[in-house]
Design a protein around this motif. Structure first.
Motif, mmCIF file in Angstrom:
data_model
loop_
_atom_site.group_PDB
_atom_site.id
_atom_site.type_symbol
_atom_site.label_atom_id
_atom_site.label_comp_id
_atom_site.label_asym_id
_atom_site.label_seq_id
_atom_site.Cartn_x
_atom_site.Cartn_y
_atom_site.Cartn_z
ATOM 1 N N ILE A 258 16.684 -18.163 -7.195
ATOM 2 C CA ILE A 258 15.592 -17.343 -7.722
ATOM 3 C C ILE A 258 15.101 -17.909 -9.052
ATOM 4 O O ILE A 258 13.890 -17.968 -9.316
ATOM 5 C CB ILE A 258 16.047 -15.879 -7.894
ATOM 6 N N LEU A 259 16.027 -18.356 -9.897
ATOM 7 C CA LEU A 259 15.642 -18.955 -11.178
ATOM 8 C C LEU A 259 14.812 -20.214 -10.951
ATOM 9 O O LEU A 259 13.802 -20.436 -11.636
ATOM 10 C CB LEU A 259 16.884 -19.285 -12.001
ATOM 11 N N ASP A 260 15.207 -21.045 -10.001
ATOM 12 C CA ASP A 260 14.429 -22.241 -9.664
ATOM 13 C C ASP A 260 13.005 -21.870 -9.252
ATOM 14 O O ASP A 260 12.028 -22.508 -9.666
ATOM 15 C CB ASP A 260 15.100 -23.003 -8.519
ATOM 16 N N ALA A 261 12.896 -20.852 -8.408
ATOM 17 C CA ALA A 261 11.577 -20.421 -7.937
ATOM 18 C C ALA A 261 10.733 -19.913 -9.098
ATOM 19 O O ALA A 261 9.528 -20.212 -9.182
ATOM 20 C CB ALA A 261 11.734 -19.333 -6.874
ATOM 21 N N MET A 262 11.348 -19.156 -10.001
ATOM 22 C CA MET A 262 10.619 -18.616 -11.144
ATOM 23 C C MET A 262 10.122 -19.730 -12.060
ATOM 24 O O MET A 262 8.968 -19.729 -12.508
ATOM 25 C CB MET A 262 11.526 -17.669 -11.939
ATOM 26 N N ILE A 263 10.993 -20.697 -12.351
ATOM 27 C CA ILE A 263 10.611 -21.794 -13.245
ATOM 28 C C ILE A 263 9.512 -22.641 -12.615
ATOM 29 O O ILE A 263 8.487 -22.936 -13.238
ATOM 30 C CB ILE A 263 11.840 -22.664 -13.577
ATOM 31 N N GLY A 264 9.727 -23.039 -11.359
ATOM 32 C CA GLY A 264 8.742 -23.885 -10.689
ATOM 33 C C GLY A 264 7.451 -23.163 -10.369
ATOM 34 O O GLY A 264 6.374 -23.765 -10.375
ATOM 35 N N GLY A 265 7.545 -21.860 -10.095
ATOM 36 C CA GLY A 265 6.362 -21.114 -9.678
ATOM 37 C C GLY A 265 5.545 -20.546 -10.806
ATOM 38 O O GLY A 265 4.441 -20.047 -10.580
ATOM 39 N N THR A 266 6.059 -20.595 -12.029
ATOM 40 C CA THR A 266 5.320 -20.031 -13.165
ATOM 41 C C THR A 266 4.638 -21.117 -13.983
ATOM 42 O O THR A 266 3.415 -21.226 -14.009
ATOM 43 C CB THR A 266 6.263 -19.214 -14.072
ATOM 44 N N ASP A 267 5.408 -21.949 -14.631
ATOM 45 C CA ASP A 267 4.849 -22.908 -15.590
ATOM 46 C C ASP A 267 4.098 -24.042 -14.900
ATOM 47 O O ASP A 267 2.934 -24.315 -15.206
ATOM 48 C CB ASP A 267 5.978 -23.467 -16.462
ATOM 49 N N THR A 268 4.744 -24.702 -13.963
ATOM 50 C CA THR A 268 4.121 -25.850 -13.297
ATOM 51 C C THR A 268 2.872 -25.445 -12.530
ATOM 52 O O THR A 268 1.830 -26.113 -12.607
ATOM 53 C CB THR A 268 5.126 -26.506 -12.328
ATOM 54 N N THR A 269 2.956 -24.344 -11.807
ATOM 55 C CA THR A 269 1.820 -23.899 -10.999
ATOM 56 C C THR A 269 0.648 -23.469 -11.864
ATOM 57 O O THR A 269 -0.514 -23.766 -11.552
ATOM 58 C CB THR A 269 2.245 -22.737 -10.082
ATOM 59 N N SER A 270 0.933 -22.775 -12.960
ATOM 60 C CA SER A 270 -0.155 -22.340 -13.842
ATOM 61 C C SER A 270 -0.849 -23.543 -14.482
ATOM 62 O O SER A 270 -2.077 -23.558 -14.619
ATOM 63 C CB SER A 270 0.384 -21.406 -14.928
ATOM 64 N N ASN A 271 -0.080 -24.552 -14.855
ATOM 65 C CA ASN A 271 -0.682 -25.767 -15.420
ATOM 66 C C ASN A 271 -1.565 -26.468 -14.392
ATOM 67 O O ASN A 271 -2.639 -26.991 -14.720
ATOM 68 C CB ASN A 271 0.407 -26.724 -15.903
ATOM 69 N N LEU A 272 -1.115 -26.481 -13.134
ATOM 70 C CA LEU A 272 -1.907 -27.098 -12.068
ATOM 71 C C LEU A 272 -3.224 -26.354 -11.872
ATOM 72 O O LEU A 272 -4.290 -26.973 -11.761
ATOM 73 C CB LEU A 272 -1.108 -27.111 -10.764
ATOM 74 N N PHE A 273 -3.166 -25.022 -11.835
ATOM 75 C CA PHE A 273 -4.384 -24.228 -11.667
ATOM 76 C C PHE A 273 -5.368 -24.485 -12.809
ATOM 77 O O PHE A 273 -6.571 -24.643 -12.590
ATOM 78 C CB PHE A 273 -4.038 -22.737 -11.606
ATOM 79 N N CYS A 274 -4.844 -24.526 -14.032
ATOM 80 C CA CYS A 274 -5.714 -24.769 -15.190
ATOM 81 C C CYS A 274 -6.353 -26.153 -15.109
ATOM 82 O O CYS A 274 -7.537 -26.326 -15.416
ATOM 83 C CB CYS A 274 -4.917 -24.634 -16.482
ATOM 84 N N PHE A 275 -5.574 -27.133 -14.682
ATOM 85 C CA PHE A 275 -6.098 -28.500 -14.559
ATOM 86 C C PHE A 275 -7.221 -28.556 -13.525
ATOM 87 O O PHE A 275 -8.272 -29.163 -13.759
ATOM 88 C CB PHE A 275 -4.964 -29.447 -14.164
ATOM 89 N N ILE A 276 -7.003 -27.900 -12.383
ATOM 90 C CA ILE A 276 -8.015 -27.909 -11.322
ATOM 91 C C ILE A 276 -9.298 -27.227 -11.794
ATOM 92 O O ILE A 276 -10.409 -27.722 -11.571
ATOM 93 C CB ILE A 276 -7.471 -27.215 -10.059
ATOM 94 N N ILE A 277 -9.138 -26.089 -12.471
ATOM 95 C CA ILE A 277 -10.311 -25.343 -12.933
ATOM 96 C C ILE A 277 -11.086 -26.129 -13.986
ATOM 97 O O ILE A 277 -12.320 -26.208 -13.955
ATOM 98 C CB ILE A 277 -9.880 -23.970 -13.489
ATOM 99 N N LEU A 278 -10.369 -26.738 -14.920
ATOM 100 C CA LEU A 278 -11.031 -27.473 -15.995
ATOM 101 C C LEU A 278 -11.688 -28.759 -15.502
ATOM 102 O O LEU A 278 -12.646 -29.246 -16.116
ATOM 103 C CB LEU A 278 -10.021 -27.793 -17.100
ATOM 104 N N MET A 279 -11.182 -29.310 -14.395
ATOM 105 C CA MET A 279 -11.762 -30.537 -13.856
ATOM 106 C C MET A 279 -13.034 -30.264 -13.065
ATOM 107 O O MET A 279 -13.823 -31.174 -12.822
ATOM 108 C CB MET A 279 -10.744 -31.250 -12.962
ATOM 109 N N ASN A 280 -13.237 -29.007 -12.647
ATOM 110 C CA ASN A 280 -14.411 -28.677 -11.824
ATOM 111 C C ASN A 280 -15.583 -28.203 -12.671
ATOM 112 O O ASN A 280 -15.542 -27.990 -13.795
ATOM 113 C CB ASN A 280 -14.050 -27.595 -10.808
#
Length: 280
Positions: A258-280
């Protein structure tokens, strides 16, 4: 592929897909990369001691956790609910943005971190922690009574940011050097809060399942999948023939995944979403 020297350690960074794929072969006899992450004494102090998947260098434990992590993600009903919850959550966030108006400057990274945390929290535990609603109420000053579950977001962010301290600094520096010592104490206190919170969530859900009648179906989320694995209440479609995978998961193993899922699903995913939005 390139290498860097950090904190006196030589690290090789892989950027080629086939090398990464080979590194994650489940069999210990077919891989040339048994250690996927440097297992330092700092990481042990910070809680990365043979649990979960991402930071686990104990191959037998890693293989066991990996099987159940993959199994939980591949359940059809789980995937359907995850997509449905994600759409609902995005619509909720958009409604808050609309209420703030076109002239309001949105701090995208803060919104995205709360979006991804609430999403992965619900996917992992089946519980909605209202991270978005609480943040909206905070910035609009409508309600300062923050949902206790929402404290989890800031605690998790602090935990992720603190990883570098336990990787880059030796035990002596962490515990005796001024300024660093105070920061490390706060990080360890936060770690205790975060870990206790996760263990409490696991134990409460286990008690709920034990009290649920056998003829009543259980909800599909990662936590329920882990707790019921190899038990009479097993909700997983995939069954294992390997004897090492036929035992139920312990609370510590469930906590690590569960800790792995929380770490991977919060910080990394949010950074990816921000990158995609800012690139468009």
């Amino acid at each position: 592929m390139y290498e860097i020297i950090l904190a006196g350690q030589r690290l090789i960074v892989l950027g080629k897909a086939d090398l990464i794929e080979n590194m994650n072969i489940p069999s210990s006899t077919k891989t040339n990369y048994p250690n996927r992450w440097p297992n330092t004494e700092g990481f042990v102090e910070y809680g990365f001691d043979g649990v979960g998947v991402g930071f686990n260098n104990v191959h037998k434990s890693w293989n066991y956790n990996r099987q159940f992590f993959s199994q939980a993600l591949m359940t059809p009903s789980f995937n359907y609910q995850a997509i449905e919850w994600t759409n609902e959550l995005w619509n909720e966030m958009e409604s808050y943005w609309n209420n703030l108006g076109e002239d309001y400057e949105i701090d995208l990274i803060k919104w995205m971190r709360r979006f991804t945390n609430e999403m992965i929290f619900r996917i992992s535990t089946g519980v909605k922690n209202d991270a978005l609603a609480s943040y909206y109420n905070k910035i609009t000053l409508e309600n300062n009574n923050i949902n206790p579950l929402n404290e989890f977001v800031e605690s998790l962010e602090t935990y992720i940011e603190g990883i570098i301290y336990f990787f880059a600094f030796s035990k002596f520096i962490r515990h005796y050097l001024p300024f660093i010592r105070g920061k490390v104490k706060k990080l360890l206190k936060n770690k205790d809060y975060l870990f206790n919170k996760l263990y409490t969530i696991v134990k409460e859900r286990r008690n709920e399942i034990e009290k649920t009648p056998l003829d009543q179906p259980l909800r599909h989320d990662m936590l329920t999948s882990y707790i019921t694995a190899n038990t009479p209440r097993d909700i997983n479609v995939m069954k294992h023939a390997d004897a090492d995978l036929l035992r139920p998961m312990t609370d510590k193993e469930i906590f690590g995944n569960i800790l792995d899922a929380m770490i991977g699903g919060t910080d990394t995913t949010s950074n990816l979403f921000c990158f995609i939005i800012l690139m468009n």
